[in-house]
Design a protein around this motif. Structure first.
Motif, short mmCIF file in Angstrom:
data_model
loop_
_atom_site.label_atom_id
_atom_site.label_comp_id
_atom_site.label_asym_id
_atom_site.label_seq_id
_atom_site.Cartn_x
_atom_site.Cartn_y
_atom_site.Cartn_z
N ILE A 63 0.85 -1.20 0.00
CA ILE A 63 0.00 0.00 0.00
C ILE A 63 0.88 1.25 0.00
O ILE A 63 0.62 2.19 -0.75
CB ILE A 63 -0.96 -0.02 1.21
N TYR A 64 1.93 1.24 0.81
CA TYR A 64 2.85 2.38 0.86
C TYR A 64 3.45 2.65 -0.52
O TYR A 64 3.51 3.78 -0.98
CB TYR A 64 3.96 2.11 1.87
N ARG A 65 3.87 1.59 -1.18
CA ARG A 65 4.52 1.71 -2.48
C ARG A 65 3.55 2.15 -3.58
O ARG A 65 3.90 2.98 -4.42
CB ARG A 65 5.17 0.37 -2.85
N ASP A 66 2.34 1.60 -3.56
CA ASP A 66 1.42 1.78 -4.69
C ASP A 66 0.41 2.92 -4.56
O ASP A 66 -0.18 3.31 -5.56
CB ASP A 66 0.64 0.48 -4.92
N PHE A 67 0.19 3.42 -3.36
CA PHE A 67 -0.87 4.41 -3.16
C PHE A 67 -0.33 5.63 -2.41
O PHE A 67 -0.31 5.65 -1.17
CB PHE A 67 -2.06 3.80 -2.40
N ALA A 68 0.05 6.64 -3.16
CA ALA A 68 0.65 7.85 -2.56
C ALA A 68 -0.28 8.51 -1.55
O ALA A 68 0.19 9.05 -0.54
CB ALA A 68 1.02 8.84 -3.66
N GLU A 69 -1.60 8.43 -1.79
CA GLU A 69 -2.54 9.09 -0.89
C GLU A 69 -2.61 8.44 0.50
O GLU A 69 -3.13 9.03 1.44
CB GLU A 69 -3.95 9.17 -1.51
N ARG A 70 -2.09 7.24 0.63
CA ARG A 70 -2.10 6.55 1.94
C ARG A 70 -0.68 6.33 2.47
O ARG A 70 -0.48 5.57 3.40
CB ARG A 70 -2.80 5.20 1.81
N ARG A 71 0.28 7.03 1.88
CA ARG A 71 1.68 6.81 2.23
C ARG A 71 1.99 7.14 3.70
O ARG A 71 2.61 6.33 4.39
CB ARG A 71 2.57 7.62 1.29
N LEU A 72 1.57 8.32 4.17
CA LEU A 72 1.87 8.68 5.57
C LEU A 72 1.20 7.72 6.54
O LEU A 72 1.83 7.27 7.51
CB LEU A 72 1.41 10.12 5.87
N GLU A 73 -0.03 7.41 6.27
CA GLU A 73 -0.76 6.47 7.11
C GLU A 73 -0.06 5.11 7.12
O GLU A 73 0.09 4.47 8.16
CB GLU A 73 -2.18 6.35 6.56
N SER A 74 0.38 4.67 5.96
CA SER A 74 1.08 3.38 5.85
C SER A 74 2.37 3.38 6.66
O SER A 74 2.71 2.36 7.26
CB SER A 74 1.37 3.05 4.39
N LEU A 75 3.07 4.50 6.66
CA LEU A 75 4.31 4.58 7.45
C LEU A 75 4.03 4.28 8.92
O LEU A 75 4.80 3.57 9.57
CB LEU A 75 4.95 5.97 7.32
N TYR A 94 10.97 3.84 9.97
CA TYR A 94 9.69 4.24 9.39
C TYR A 94 9.02 5.35 10.20
O TYR A 94 8.42 6.27 9.64
CB TYR A 94 8.75 3.04 9.24
N LEU A 95 9.14 5.26 11.50
CA LEU A 95 8.55 6.29 12.35
C LEU A 95 9.21 7.64 12.11
O LEU A 95 8.53 8.67 12.03
CB LEU A 95 8.68 5.87 13.82
N ASN A 96 10.52 7.65 11.95
CA ASN A 96 11.23 8.90 11.67
C ASN A 96 10.81 9.48 10.31
O ASN A 96 10.71 10.70 10.16
CB ASN A 96 12.74 8.70 11.73
N MET A 97 10.55 8.62 9.34
CA MET A 97 10.07 9.10 8.04
C MET A 97 8.71 9.78 8.20
O MET A 97 8.45 10.83 7.61
CB MET A 97 9.97 7.93 7.04
N LEU A 98 7.85 9.19 9.02
CA LEU A 98 6.53 9.77 9.27
C LEU A 98 6.66 11.10 10.02
O LEU A 98 6.06 12.11 9.64
CB LEU A 98 5.66 8.80 10.06
N LEU A 99 7.47 11.10 11.08
CA LEU A 99 7.60 12.31 11.89
C LEU A 99 8.28 13.44 11.13
O LEU A 99 8.06 14.62 11.45
CB LEU A 99 8.32 11.99 13.19
N ALA A 100 9.09 13.12 10.14
CA ALA A 100 9.70 14.17 9.31
C ALA A 100 8.61 14.91 8.52
O ALA A 100 8.75 16.11 8.26
CB ALA A 100 10.72 13.56 8.36
N LYS A 101 7.55 14.22 8.15
CA LYS A 101 6.44 14.83 7.39
C LYS A 101 5.34 15.37 8.30
O LYS A 101 4.65 16.31 7.95
CB LYS A 101 5.82 13.79 6.44
N ASP A 102 5.15 14.74 9.45
CA ASP A 102 4.07 15.11 10.36
C ASP A 102 4.60 15.06 11.81
O ASP A 102 4.29 14.15 12.57
CB ASP A 102 2.90 14.14 10.17
#
Length: 153
Positions: A63-75, A94-102
């Protein structure tokens, strides 16, 4: 983004609900909707069976790879699943990737705290195990030395 509390992953989905989700997934095959994939992934990662948890993780990664609209949620879900599997370094990545955006995401911040506590606790356990092994080895060497020197007299 409405995410579950990090502790929610520890509660398995009721069997009837799991079977409904799985049936929905199979009935949509081969054109499975994003929401159905997401529902099945969550049901799988909530399982107590490690193989099912791994299958759910694979689905979340897809889902992370294929659906950009659900990327943050997937992280978040990937980090949470890695945490459940005690793959703390992967979870942190993965958590750091999410926290970098949110950076103010409350559930991600709670997971970060849980992750820190788990790593700290495991570190203390590791230190205790090593210390116990050192003390045991020292006691064994002391005992062997005493026996060796007491025979020479």
């Amino acid at each position: 983004m409405n995410l579950p509390e990090p502790t929610a992953i520890q509660k398995p989905i009721p069997v009837e609900e799991f079977l409904q989700i799985k049936e929905q997934y199979e009935s949509e095959h081969p054109l499975i909707t994003l929401q159905t994939k997401f529902n099945l992934a969550w049901a799988l990662v909530c399982s107590e069976d490690l193989q099912q948890v791994q299958q759910g993780l694979t689905l979340f990664c897809t889902i992370y790879r294929d659906f950009a609209e659900r990327r943050l949620e997937s992280l978040y879900y990937i980090a949470l699943t890695q945490y459940k599997m005690k793959q703390y370094e992967e979870s942190r990545r993965y958590l750091n990737m999410l926290l970098a955006k949110d950076p103010s995401n409350p559930q991600a911040l709670k997971l970060k705290s849980l992750l820190y506590n788990a790593v700290t606790t495991e570190g203390y356990i590791g230190i205790a195990v090593v210390a116990g092994a050192v003390v045991s080895a020292a006691a064994l060497v002391g005992w062997a030395s005493k026996r060796l020197f007491s025979r020479r007299r």
